[in-house]
Structures are given as C-alpha cells and as structure tokens.
Scaffold this motif. Structure first.
Motif, PDB file in Angstrom:
ATOM      1  N   ALA E  96      31.711  31.536  32.156  1.00 17.07           N
ATOM      2  CA  ALA E  96      31.307  31.059  30.834  1.00 17.07           C
ATOM      3  C   ALA E  96      29.785  31.178  30.742  1.00 17.07           C
ATOM      4  O   ALA E  96      29.092  31.055  31.759  1.00 17.07           O
ATOM      5  N   LYS E  98      30.832  33.582  28.765  1.00 16.81           N
ATOM      6  CA  LYS E  98      31.595  34.766  28.370  1.00 16.81           C
ATOM      7  C   LYS E  98      32.965  34.363  27.819  1.00 16.81           C
ATOM      8  O   LYS E  98      33.540  33.369  28.247  1.00 16.81           O
ATOM      9  N   ALA E  99      33.472  35.187  26.926  1.00 15.68           N
ATOM     10  CA  ALA E  99      34.786  34.909  26.328  1.00 15.68           C
ATOM     11  C   ALA E  99      35.869  35.551  27.183  1.00 15.68           C
ATOM     12  O   ALA E  99      36.702  36.322  26.707  1.00 15.68           O
ATOM     13  N   SER E 100      35.884  35.225  28.451  1.00 17.81           N
ATOM     14  CA  SER E 100      36.700  35.955  29.415  1.00 17.81           C
ATOM     15  C   SER E 100      38.184  35.720  29.278  1.00 17.81           C
ATOM     16  O   SER E 100      38.983  36.402  29.911  1.00 17.81           O
ATOM     17  N   LEU E 101      38.557  34.722  28.525  1.00 18.05           N
ATOM     18  CA  LEU E 101      39.983  34.446  28.366  1.00 18.05           C
ATOM     19  C   LEU E 101      40.496  34.848  26.990  1.00 18.05           C
ATOM     20  O   LEU E 101      41.640  34.581  26.650  1.00 18.05           O
ATOM     21  N   GLY E 117      44.386  27.368  37.356  1.00 18.79           N
ATOM     22  CA  GLY E 117      43.360  28.354  37.649  1.00 18.79           C
ATOM     23  C   GLY E 117      43.978  29.726  37.819  1.00 18.79           C
ATOM     24  O   GLY E 117      43.832  30.332  38.868  1.00 18.79           O
ATOM     25  N   PRO E 273      38.786  35.192  43.956  1.00 17.21           N
ATOM     26  CA  PRO E 273      38.337  34.171  43.008  1.00 17.21           C
ATOM     27  C   PRO E 273      38.441  34.664  41.561  1.00 17.21           C
ATOM     28  O   PRO E 273      38.381  35.871  41.290  1.00 17.21           O
ATOM     29  N   GLN E 274      38.616  33.713  40.653  1.00 19.86           N
ATOM     30  CA  GLN E 274      38.580  33.983  39.211  1.00 19.86           C
ATOM     31  C   GLN E 274      37.621  32.974  38.602  1.00 19.86           C
ATOM     32  O   GLN E 274      38.032  31.934  38.096  1.00 19.86           O
ATOM     33  N   ALA E 276      36.141  32.681  35.927  1.00 18.84           N
ATOM     34  CA  ALA E 276      36.306  32.255  34.539  1.00 18.84           C
ATOM     35  C   ALA E 276      37.120  30.974  34.446  1.00 18.84           C
ATOM     36  O   ALA E 276      36.957  30.197  33.512  1.00 18.84           O
ATOM     37  N   VAL E 277      38.014  30.789  35.400  1.00 23.46           N
ATOM     38  CA  VAL E 277      38.804  29.557  35.393  1.00 23.46           C
ATOM     39  C   VAL E 277      38.383  28.630  36.535  1.00 23.46           C
ATOM     40  O   VAL E 277      39.106  27.697  36.879  1.00 23.46           O
ATOM     41  N   PHE E 278      37.186  28.904  37.104  1.00 22.69           N
ATOM     42  CA  PHE E 278      36.608  28.031  38.144  1.00 22.69           C
ATOM     43  C   PHE E 278      37.500  27.953  39.382  1.00 22.69           C
ATOM     44  O   PHE E 278      37.658  26.878  39.974  1.00 22.69           O
ATOM     45  N   ALA E 279      38.083  29.083  39.752  1.00 20.09           N
ATOM     46  CA  ALA E 279      38.965  29.079  40.914  1.00 20.09           C
ATOM     47  C   ALA E 279      38.423  30.027  41.967  1.00 20.09           C
ATOM     48  O   ALA E 279      38.382  31.229  41.707  1.00 20.09           O
ATOM     49  N   ASP E 281      35.923  28.022  42.189  1.00 24.02           N
ATOM     50  CA  ASP E 281      34.726  27.345  41.692  1.00 24.02           C
ATOM     51  C   ASP E 281      34.071  28.290  40.691  1.00 24.02           C
ATOM     52  O   ASP E 281      34.372  29.493  40.653  1.00 24.02           O
ATOM     53  N   TYR E 282      33.205  27.737  39.885  1.00 21.91           N
ATOM     54  CA  TYR E 282      32.383  28.554  39.001  1.00 21.91           C
ATOM     55  C   TYR E 282      31.496  29.487  39.834  1.00 21.91           C
ATOM     56  O   TYR E 282      31.228  30.616  39.455  1.00 21.91           O
TER      57      TYR E 282
END
Lengths: 324, 324, 324, 324, 324, 324
Positions: E96, E98-101, E117, E273-274, E276-279, E281-282
């Motif tokens: 974020a 970013k509009a990653s979702l 996540g 990791p992803q 965008a969903v803090f997985a 972690d950010y």
C-alpha cells in the motif's frame, strides 16, 4: 401442488398436565437436523430437483410421496408441543398485568412463551432454528437415497431418545406413531437402494438395534399393520410406489403393501386460548364475535364447518398446574 | 395432512439458455427472508398453532389454506431455478474427467453445482440458508396477520426486483405468476385485518406502488381473473374462506371470489439428466434400466404413469451454451 | 442517551461512477468482524457493563466516548456504500417493468438490490450478517482493552486492504479518514493498557507495519492533526479522557490532545431516488407532494429545514453507467 | 454523528435480589428479533440509506430521530440485566479459587458469567446472538414504515410477555417505561403511514389488544404524558417531526406533542465490582488506585466528574443471596 | 495427543497462475459440510466419545486412526488454496498505497484477501464458515459408521465436482490424491458396517458411479497401491486396524493392506510473501532479520532446520498475472 | 501430517457422580469462541498459511507446534465432559422403553443426550456450535500473534470461570491442567511479540490478574515445572522453538525451557456403555462379540492391544445417581 386435509394422521391425547421442559425436548423432532422439518424438506427438494424422472418414475414417486407424508408429521409434532404447552399459563385467563408466566421463567425454551403463543416453532431442543443447510439434494439418486436412509436412521435414534426423556402422554403417543411411520420410510429408502445397487441393506435393521415392537406405544399401530404400509398421498399420482415398495419387511418378514390414499386419521384437537400470551388474542371473545358475524354475512351455517376432536370436558378438568 | 398433486400451478417455459447468475438471484424468492419458504412455513406454523380455531374458523381456514398454495409456489421457484441451470453443463454428457463445470467457476451460487445437481436449494441469493427464525407465529391473530401482510409486501418487493434483474424467460414467467398470486395473499391478509380492526388497509395498495397490471407477464393471469380468486386447496375443508374473502379488490374494484379447488395447472417439465453433476446418475441409463425392470415386475404399464410436459424437441434445440 | 447531529464526521465526494463490486468489499468495514458495527457495539456494551465505573472513571469515559465516535463511522461507511451504489440502476428512472437491474445480475452483493434499496446493510463482504457474537464484553478492564487494541488492529488491517482493493473515490476518502481516526482509537487503547500494566505497547506501532502517513488520502487529516486528537462526543460528560489521552503519539511523538466536542464535519449528501428499487418509492414525487403538504400544515418554512451538501450538478453529470 | 449523554432515559431501581433466570428472559428485549438492538439498527440504517431525504424531510426526521431514542433503550435494557445479575456472585468478593459461580451452574444464560462479567450481551433469551439479518432497510418509505409498525407491534408483544414472566423490580420498571415509549414509536409509524396512504391504522390500537394504562408500572409515565410526547434527540436537527407527529393519540384522543430535547432522565447506577468474574478486575482496588493517580496527573478534581445515582446503602443491604 | 510431522501427505505442484475463483471453489473441500474439516472433526469426536472402546477395539482404532489422516488432508487443501492465491497480488511487492488488490475486486471469496493473507480459511465455497453442527457423534457405532460412509460418499461427490470445475494444476493434484485416499476411507467404513451388520455394502461401489481410475490424476496413486492401503498414523497405537481392513477391494478385488506408519510424503512448499496483504508482514525482511538474530542467539545453525520443497526458480518465473 | 498417540496429556479422575449441568458449562472450553477448538484451529490455519516460513522459522515452528498441543487439549475437554455425563442414565442398562433419560429432561445441554451418546460436542455452553469464523489467520505475523495472545487471555478467563462454576472433580482436574498449559501458550505468544516489536508484554501477566499458583489444582503441574516447559510435539520437526522460548517466566522469573517430545501423559479411561443412548449400541455385547471374532481372524492377541486406565472398581462403585 398440494391439497390440505384438516385432520391429523393419528389421534393424540387431549392436553393434560403442561410440560414445557418436555416440549423443549420434543422440538428436536421438529427442527433438529434429524427432525421432521428435515425429512419434509429433504424429500420435497429432492422431488423438485429430480432430473430424468420419467425414466426413473418409481423412485421419483417414492420420494415425492414420502415427502407428502412428512407434512403430516410436522403437523403432529407441532400438535404435541402445543398440547404440552397448554395450561402452562392459566387456561382462558392470565391476562396481563398478572405475572402469569413467572412459573415458566427459566423452564424450557423461552421462545415458546416470549416469541410464540405457547406454540411450536421450527427450532431444535437447543432453541436453534432449523436451517436450509440441513437439506441434501445432490441430484444423484443413489446418494440422495443413501442420505435419506441415514437421515431416517438418525431420526429413529432421536425419536427413541425423546421417548426415553419425555413421558408426557402426548409425547409418548407421538413417538410411538412416528417410530412406526418413520420406520416405514427407513425401510423404503433401504429397499430402493437394494434395487439400485444390490446391497442387502435390509440386514441393517433395526437400527438403532432395538426392535420397534418393544415400544408399547408402537403396538397399536403395528397391530394395524402400519409398519408395512406405504400410504399413497395423492388423489391420482405416484402410482408406481408398488414397483419399489414390495417384498418382505426386513424385521418381520411380512409383506410390504401400498395403501391407496392417506390414513383416515383423526380430527385435530382445538386447543383452548391462552390469553396470557395473546393466543388467539388478549380478549379471544372479540375475535369470536367478529368471526361469527362474518360467518353469518357469508351465509355459512351457525356452527363452524370444520371438525375438531371432542374434548372440552377433558380440558375442563385441567387444573392448569405446571409441573416442570 | 396433505395430498400431493404432481402438477405445477402454472405453466413454465421449457429450458432455454442456461443462466446460473440469474438462478442465483431467483434463489432469493426461495430461501430469502421474504421467499416462498417463508410464506409456506409462516402460514403452516400459524395454522398448526392456532388456538381457539373453532370460534375463529374463517381466519383459521384462510391461513391454513393459503399455506397450502405456498407449497405450490416453492415448487414453481424450484422448477424455475432448475430450468435456468439446465444446460450449464453439457446436456446428457459432460462426464468426469471432463472439465464440464469450468465455465461456471465463479458464476452464480457454487452450491448449485458443488452441493446440488444443478438444482434448487433452500438458500437465498447470497447463498445463505433459509432459517426457522424467519417464522413468526405469535399466536395473536391480529399480530400474525399484520406480519403476514408485511411479509407479502416484502415478497412483492422481491419479486419485482428479481423481475427487473433477471430477464430469463423462466424467471419472467415465474415472477409474472407469483406477483398475481402473492398479490391475492397480500389482499387476503389486509382484508382479514380490516374485518378484525376496522382499519382500511385496502388503501395501502398497491405496495410497492406499482400496479400489478403494468407487468406484461402478469397480464395473462389477470385476464383469467387470478388476481381476485382465492383457490380452496382441499378436498373438503377450509369452507369458510368466503367469510373473509369477499368484497371489492382494492386496486380494481372487481369482486373477490373463492374458487372451489386448486387451479388446473400444468404438467411439470421433465428436465434432462446432467451427468457432469451425477443427476440422476453418472450413467442415467443404468437407473432407467433398473426402473423399467421394477415396473415390469410390479405389473405397471409399459409407459410411465406420470404425466410430464411435452418438450423433447425444445430441449433438443438447446445448444448447451452458457451465457452468464 | 444520545443526541444525534445530522452531519457527517468528514466530507465524502458526491456519487460518481457506480461500483457495486467495490461496495460489496466496503461492506467488510461495516459488518465484518472488524467492521465499524463491531467497534461501535463492543465499546457500547463495555461502557454499559462497566462495574465500579466511578472509581475507574478515566477508563470508563474513554471507552464510552470512543463508542460515540464509532456511530459516526458506521454512518460514513453507509454513506460510502450508498454513494457507490448510486447510479447502478438509472437515476430517477428505471421503473419496472424495465429490466433496470439486469446489469448488476451476478455483480456484488445481490442484497444491495434485492433486499435493500441500493443501500448499505449490516453485512460483511461475503454477505454474511454482523452478529452479536462479535461483541467481547468480559467486564475485566484489562482484557476488554486488550481486545479493543486487537480489534482496532484488525480494523486497520481491513481498512488498508479495502483501500488497496477499491479505488473508487468515495472508498478512498472513507478509508483515508477511518485509518486516521481508527488509528487514534488504536493508540488510545494501547495507552490505557500502558497505564494499567506498564507494558509499553506504543512500541507495537504502526501495526500493520505501514505508517499511516504513507497513504495519500490520510494526509489532509494528518495535516489537521486528527491523528493526535481525541474528540469528546458529549455536551457535558466524559471529562476525564485527558487522564488517559496524553503524552506523545507513538509514531510521531507529537502530543496527544483532547478536543472538547465533535468535529465540525460536513453536511450529508442527499442521494437521488432510484425508482427501480423503489427508493424512496416507485414514484418519489408522490412522497414529495405529501411531505410538502404536511410541512405546510405544520407551519414549517417552504424549504426543508435540514442541511445537505450541494451537489445536484455533480449528480446531473452522472451518466448512470455501470462499470463493475 | 452523535453526542452521548451519560444519563439514563428513566430511573431504574438499585440492585436487589439477583435473578439470573429473569435476566436471561430480559435478553429477549435486547437481542431478540424484536429487541431494542433491532429497533435501533433498523431505524439507523433506514436513516442512513434514505434517498431523496430533502424532499421527504418530515419522514426522514422521524425515522432518524426515533433511532436516536432507541440507543437509550438498549442502554436501559443493559442496565436492567446488569442490575439483575448483580449479587449472583458475592459482591466485592468471590475471588477464585472460590467456587463463587457454582450457584448459577445451569441457571440462566451461561454466557452472562462465562463470557461476560455478569453483564448484558447482544443475545436473545435463547442465548442466540443478534444478527444483522434482523435489519430491514428496503429504501421504500412505505415498506420501511410498514415494517417498523410491525416491528414495534412485535416489540410491544415481547415487552408484555417479559413483564408477565419476570417480576423483578428492575424488569418491571424497564418494561413499564419501554411499553410507554415503544408505544409512542408504534403510533408514530402508524401515523406516518396514514399520511402516506390514507389507511387509518390508528384503528389497530392497541395491539396486542391490552391498553397500556392497564399496566401499573406504565402509570407514572402516562401521568407525565410520556405516551403522547415525541422527544427531539438533537441539539439542532430533526425539526420537522411536528409535520408527522400531531393529531390525536389513537387510544386516548389526547394531542400528540413534540418535546424539544431529550428527557431529563436519571444518573446511572454505578454497579459494584464482581471480582469472581473479574469485573472490573480480580482486584478492583488496583484499577482504582491507578485511575486516581492518572486523574491527579491530569489535574482533575479529587472526586470523579461523572454523576451516578446515590445507592451505596441500598447495595449494602444486599445479602447477595441468589433466588433463581 | 498428536505429534506433528512437517511434511505433506503428497507432493503438490509449485504455484503457477493464480486462480482466486478456483480457490473459492476448492474451499468447499475445506469447510463445506462434506469437506475435510468435517471428516477430521467427525472422526475425532467419535473417537473421543467412544464408550466401551476396549471391547470394540478394532472399530475404535479404525475411526481414531482415520481421523489422524484427515488432519493431513485439511493441510493439503489449505496448501492448494494458498498456492492458487499466490500471485493474485504482486509477489514480494504490492505494498500500500498501491491498488494491488483491485484486480481481485469481485473475484472469488473476498475474505481470502480482506480477512486472510491470501490464505485458506475454514469456510465453504459460498464463504460460509464450517460449523460444529456438521459433526455427528451419536455414540452408536453402527449409526456413526453409517454416517461416515455417507459423509465419505458426499465428500467423493464434492471432490469430483471440484475436479470438473477447477482445472488449476494444484487443484487437480489435490483432487486426484483425495479421491484415492477418501476412497479408502469410504471403503473402510463400508467394510466395518459389513462386519457389524452383514449388509454387503461393497456392492454400492463406486458411488458416485464413476470408477476412480477414470480420473487421470488418480492414476499415479493407484499405481502405487494407495487405493488399497490404510496407513497407521501412530508410533505405537491403533494396531487393530487389520481386524477390519482386510479382504478384497470392492472395485478392483485386490487385497486391502495396512501400512505401518504414515506415507513418506513430501516437504511443503514455502510460499513467497505477499506484502500487499501483509503476509508475513508489510516488510517481510524485518521479520527475517529478527528471526535470524534469534536463531543465532539460540545457537541454531545458519540455515533453517526445517525442510521445504525446492522451488524458487519456479516461483521466479511467475508473472504474477491474474487470470480469473 | 500428524501421528496420533492414544494417551491423554494428563491424568483425569475416573467418572464419579454425573453432572450434566456442569458438562454444559465445560462445553464453553470446547466450542466457545475461546475454547480449545478455537486455539487448535487458529494455530493450525496460521501454520498452514504461513508465507515465507523458512526465513521466519522460529515463529513458524512456535505456532505449528502449539497447534499440535491443542489437539491434546480438545481431547482432554472431551474426556472431562464424557466423564461428567457418565452415569446420567443407568450404567450398562437403561434400555428403551425405560424412561432412562427423564431425569435429565431440562438439565444441561439436551444435545448431550438427544444428539450425542452422553458425549462431548463441538458446541459452547449455550449449545451453539463452534464456527470457522472464530479463526483469525491474517497472515500478518504480528497481528496473528497479537490475536493469539488475546485468544489465550480470553481462554484463561473462561477456564477460571468454569473452575469457579463447576466443582466436579473432572472439571477441576481439567481446568487445573489447562490453566498451566494455556498459560505457557499465553507467555509464548507474548514472548514472540516482544522479540518482534520490543514491547514488554511480560508486564501484562498474569491476566486475568490472579496468579496461576493460587489455584490448588494447578499446583501439582507447577511443581513439575509444566508452567515453564514448551513441549516439542514432533518426532523431528519444529527444532527452532528455542529461539523464541527462552528467558525468564514473566510471573516467576524461572527459566523457560523446551522439552524435546510430548508429555508422558496417561492412558485414557475407557468409559462404560450407556445403552439408553445406544453407546456404543443398544446391546453392546453384540459389538464386543463381533470385535472379538474379527480380532481372532486377524491373528491379534486375546487381549486388546490398546492400553486404558485401570478403573473398573471405581466405575463399579458408581451409584448412577444424578445430582444436577
């Protein structure tokens, strides 16, 4: 479509001592996962959704027709609960501001009094509502029948346990009848599976492993042969039941038979008003007067046209005492 | 008790292009708070629980009899959904390991395919199950009728919106019919309240404030007078409907009339197998063979005894194309 | 008790392109486990149930007062959803029998159209209803605060993700504001726990580990200092907030401050009718005429007394096009 | 937005004998389908979602303003439940490992003790949580008002039955007050429908058909005219209530009046700690010491700034005896 | 008690193109009524509640041991869903604001992104949570086994349909494996019923009536004999499986065999990791640094001790493109 | 994958007086929001969904390993409930048509008898089922750990309250053990958060603010050091626990230690049949005979291979008296 007949499938005793805690338990047979709402709605949806029914007509007729009987079973469970709740507040009296419900505080399902008018609800013994997720309608005939056999097995289990838990005369009359009739459905689905798969499911009877005839309240129905009869609940349809429902009963060996038409049944008991819960009104006589005037305007006879069981004297003897 | 008639209350078109997203929306009319499961079960429980019914017979008959018609309505909603799902996987084919359901991934209610056999379920448009907590059965006649008037109002709202959302021919035929028949029930409960309270609820019609006759699909039914007829769904009971159902229709002023018996209706469409979802089987012809053998053993005629709508040619034209 | 002020806590943009799929996602911030219904009701019940409040007044005031702000947050989430749904059927038109909802078939939450009037509902992004079981009110102050800190953390997570998923201007304005204000509450509960236990929870900020000031839509609010202000939402009560809400902000080090009174906020946008869903009616002008007549009878001024945002021109420019 | 006033809408008696089974019943008025959570949230969402509100201002103001009063009603229901649960474990004592909750095993809603701190929860009398699916917000003004009239009717039914079931002084004070105030809302929605449709719904009162003034606990409120007053719960908004709320009361014929502002109400009772359930802590005095220190640091006066009802002597007399 | 082995029961392919709509469908195999949560928890509770187990040891061992395998199945379903969601937001990026979702707005189950996540949840394909009411544990051995046979039949149905709906490589690998292993359990329960009742349930196989070996993805497992092996998932217990699990396989006639110990399985894939969903972690690298420091302090070796599948190159080739 | 060990994590007393109302309360520790089903499934899903686990191995190992212990906890809760329900109908007798369940009508959770076989169910103390929506698996390590710390705090609260409510020996033994072991998990998650954020959460202990050692039933476990030991529940995996689980215990200052392997535990009690509920059958001796025959056919030794606790004499002393 359905036509409705204003009679009960069997006779139930008139109200006696109220038993709200017992009524709470009987709700399992109404709105539980294995209750009559479940049998009614499972078979109803399966019949609606039956693809290629014309080529599989005997099986379609079987499911659709048993669905019809199940409507009469939710009616009987409701009647039993209503009977057991009658008198839990003073009959024909108990108008607010009297504390007419204080005796049932903390007893049974509070919704019987707070939500309903001392009447049955589509809930289970925990007070949880029946849910559409209890319906299994896969469209696969063998799977649907496997489910139905299992459902009837669970239903028989629940009826036996309610029998053991609740000795109120209405509950006993109910479970005695439902054990016999549900037993017919259990056999019917096993039989259908036998025809379709060759597996001899008859060997699984009785399940739970207690013969139905050990239950005294089942005896009158067994003596009338109700354990081996499949009623055809239609004026003209579902003629092909006989293609599935035949051969020997798995427990007794007697021949299975189709009865052309519904049971004669019995007229329903007209339960007395319970003004404490405003059923049918805080002042039922007002309703009665309006109804009578409307009947006259419409040219209806003086007496109500519908038949109900004789029973005022029995009700008159009720002391309205609550023995939870 | 009920008797079941293996006919639909009205004619529905044969399957055409599949529309699973539309079928998802139509589910609201089945299992939503204001769907036909709710009208069926509300009136059914209210009739079961009606205390002092003998003295209030016209009102009891009204509620009990409308309950009976509602069974025919869940039947029609199911038929519509089933029709709209037909062809969403290849007709008469699509056996695994083919990826026959990949076109409906992410379309509509996944339970139509994963749980059901391309068939209706007691769920709403969100895929949430119908729940017994949608039933209101207070036992207080005036309150129950107030609820029922509100319920029919919400149901009319939902039918109109589904009409606007889903233009599939089956959905349009369904909503056209249900708007007319549900309108009758809405008037019936308003009328009953008028008799009981003196409040002129007829002034609230139409609600929502769009006249039913603006909907083209309602016109054939209106022209047959179905908007002012209350069918008596019983061989012999519920004779006192006429005491409540009389006087002018609130929208058109025409006289309200009781029809003695159910509508003639139409034979159901026998929907084709969908082997991809094992309905009625992975290999439907096996079921057919067994059924035919059982029929012969039972001495039944060569052809199935049950009547279904003619429709193979229509089905034959289906390209099985999915246009979500 | 509460007093209601007919203003929004912050300004939201007028309706632009409809975005029903986005509105479905934003519902998570309304009726999800971590949505504003949850924050509102958790703090409300905790304040109701606070035992020994007089001796723990600063903590009671904190929880009770934040509850009050949360009402304004469910209002803003609803306004956002309503704005995003505006125009999904033709503005001021689309009356049945037009198929005005066919474009939204299969898009977003069907209840936005079938149950609601293109309006917000207490549901989450799956269409599942908010439930009272989301409320944690143990009565143990430290546990309740631990819960609240966790709840605000989950809420912040959800706001950030909705931000990333939905780039509709209304959703961005909403999440920008809520991130700042929810951040204040997250700090407030951490601060309260620090006072009570000595654990330096400030070290856990920001969590999720993205500083609020990285979000452009948060910047205007941060520049006004809203990230360090706790509003006192009461004419005269909750004076003891200052005993807890003081010291440095855990992220920026700036001083935390109590603002005596609510934010000035902004007048709400008066959203246009959507006759396809009968909101506020199939024929809104009828409602308007009746309202005007009633206003005159009551001696009210010609113009409505309530203030709404200027915006007709913006609405006029809406093409009503749906871009799901 | 809202402002919160830390006073109750009416006075409630201080805690007396605990009554957990009664508290379970009173929960129906909180989290039941017709409980105060439902009235609060229905009107709140309807006000949020009101399209074209400027042209229909009197109706918008009516719904939005009644929503505000309902917050005060969930507050009173919570206070009643909390009062009835007070003393169910030893006051100010009962710390584990004492078996301080053994007397309430099997009595009432176990969540009052296991989940909550002898405090109210958003559940009904069965222990089922309130759900967002109880909210009806169709956006159609006439339908929403029809719903609201029905909702208040069901709420009045439930209040009367809880009155009859629970004779605890707090429950009686609560139901006496809510019957009067809910009655006002019931009339208000009927009145709004009369203006919009011309149907004379006033004829339906009282429903349930027991006049409110038959309830002794309603008398003090009726004598103060609370049955015909609509409070305006806003510093400056909702001025157009008078356009709808006028004319004669349907039961008494007295003139309906708008009161400019909230009722004076009464200070809340500060309920004593219940350490057995850790409310507000296992060792409440620790919380008190920390609070006092924080208050001093913040320069607050020695005594708490918030007002609560005098009542320690009453509490002191409590024997803490449980009489389920 | 259990011991956990950090390996999967079978190998699954590394992430390829993301497929959130497919992941939504696969959830049915996790949290649906017939999903692996249901098989796990049904058998687990049945084993806990088994009365008189010592005298019925072979049956107890059977149920308890199959429960153990089911844990590995929820693990595999989760792994599949996680794999299918990988790359739905940019791998290792997408922070974020970013509009990653935005690409997954309206696609699949929104909780996969908003609540989770990009990970599996105990929900079904509708997004409805798994519920404890799916557990049947009557205590009656024959009934429990009848249920289990039906449960495995429904599970097989669902696996086949998910197979047909989702052709993502991970979903195909999963369903191929589960069909074989679930088939073993289906046979096991049928076999147990045969021993107990004499009914030859083997005749019902296969049900649904498609032989497992028609599914190409089942072939590798069949060739290894997995369709006739029952693993003993215990270091030392459940020795009496062999008393029930013996004789010919109902479809192939091959001998049924007990394998002493779990399958060798395969190391799990370590999904990227992803942010965008803090997985996880950010800023995942922060977590990694802290972990590395802690490992050093604890004297652990430089490299992580746990084994995961090789796969970085495969992951590196992912374009992160979303093809819903 | 898991391996299952047929032993309990700790010893529980043999059945004594039945206590169905107590069993209802203990269900909160099974299926409540903070029950062991929740701890088990939260940590299980978090471990499944852990992205980038290789670089964060100590944290992954911690969560995955604690999940494994939780399986043993649902086992113990079930064993306790089962023990408390034993004897509520006559031991080894009570076959229908006896009214063997009439004493438990209205006592406890009716599903313990009607749905289950006097056995545990995945429900809470209200009889509401555990739901997958209790699982929080955000994928964000810090948030998941924050949740877990809060979850363990709520769990500790519930255990303490069940302790206070239910003084049945089995319930006391259970809560004594779970308080110690759940305390370890509460510390573990706090510790992990300390490493990741620097916040000294150890200062929050004990929460609720009662030291564990005040509970007599915790003492034996504390004396064995169980409050500071983290068992490694795996033959070979989760080696990196020691990187997180080290340092001083927050309450006692003693060193935290990892134990390599599970506790020795104790053999489970083999509870006697309850034929009234058909557990394991209406005629358990039939099951026993069949089992014995199968064992012989399979070449198993004469005596069952599984170990259970000695206890027949204790059971023999049970009078089967019900003291609700």
């Amino acid at each position: 479509m359905i036509l409705r007949i204003d009679r009960w499938g069997t006779e139930l005793p008139p109200p006696s001592d109220p038993d709200p805690a017992g009524a709470q338990a009987v709700q399992e047979l109404m709105g539980g996962r294995f209750g009559e709402m479940s049998t009614l709605m499972n078979y109803t949806f399966q019949s609606f959704n039956f693809r290629g029914r014309q080529k599989a007509r005997p099986f379609y007729d079987l499911i659709a027709n048993i669905a019809a009987e199940e409507f009469g079973h939710i009616e009987l469970v409701a009647a039993t609960i209503n009977s057991m709740l009658t008198g839990a507040s003073p009959i024909d009296d108990g108008r607010a501001p009297k504390a007419s419900l204080s005796d049932v505080k903390g007893i049974g399902n509070p919704h019987h009094f707070l939500a309903g008018g001392q009447g049955a609800l589509p809930q289970d013994s925990r007070g949880n509502p029946w849910t559409g997720d209890y319906v299994f309608s896969s469209g696969d005939l063998v799977e649907d029948l496997t489910h139905n056999f299992f459902l009837e097995t669970g239903a028989r289990n629940n009826k036996l346990k309610v029998y053991e838990m609740v000795d109120h005369p209405a509950a006993r009359a109910l479970t005695g009848y439902l054990l016999v009739r549900g037993g017919v459905h259990q056999v019917a689905y096993a039989r259908a599976l036998e025809w379709l798969t060759g597996a001899n499911l008859s060997k699984m009877f009785p399940t739970p492993r207690i013969p139905t005839d050990k239950i005294p309240e089942c005896q009158p129905h067994i003596q009338q042969g109700l354990h081996r009869k499949l009623y055809r609940f239609s004026p003209s349809d579902y003629q092909e039941l006989i293609a599935v429902w035949n051969g020997p009963h798995p427990e007794t060996g007697e021949p299975l038979e189709v009865e052309q038409g519904p049971p004669e049944g019995a007229p329903p008991v007209d339960l007395p008003p319970q003004p404490a819960v405003f059923a049918p009104d805080y002042a039922p006589e007002e309703i009665a007067q309006i109804a009578q005037r409307l009947r006259q305007q419409a040219g209806l006879p003086e007496e109500p046209t519908g038949e109900v069981a004789e029973g005022p004297s029995a009700l008159g003897r009720m002391a309205g005492k609550l023995t939870p």
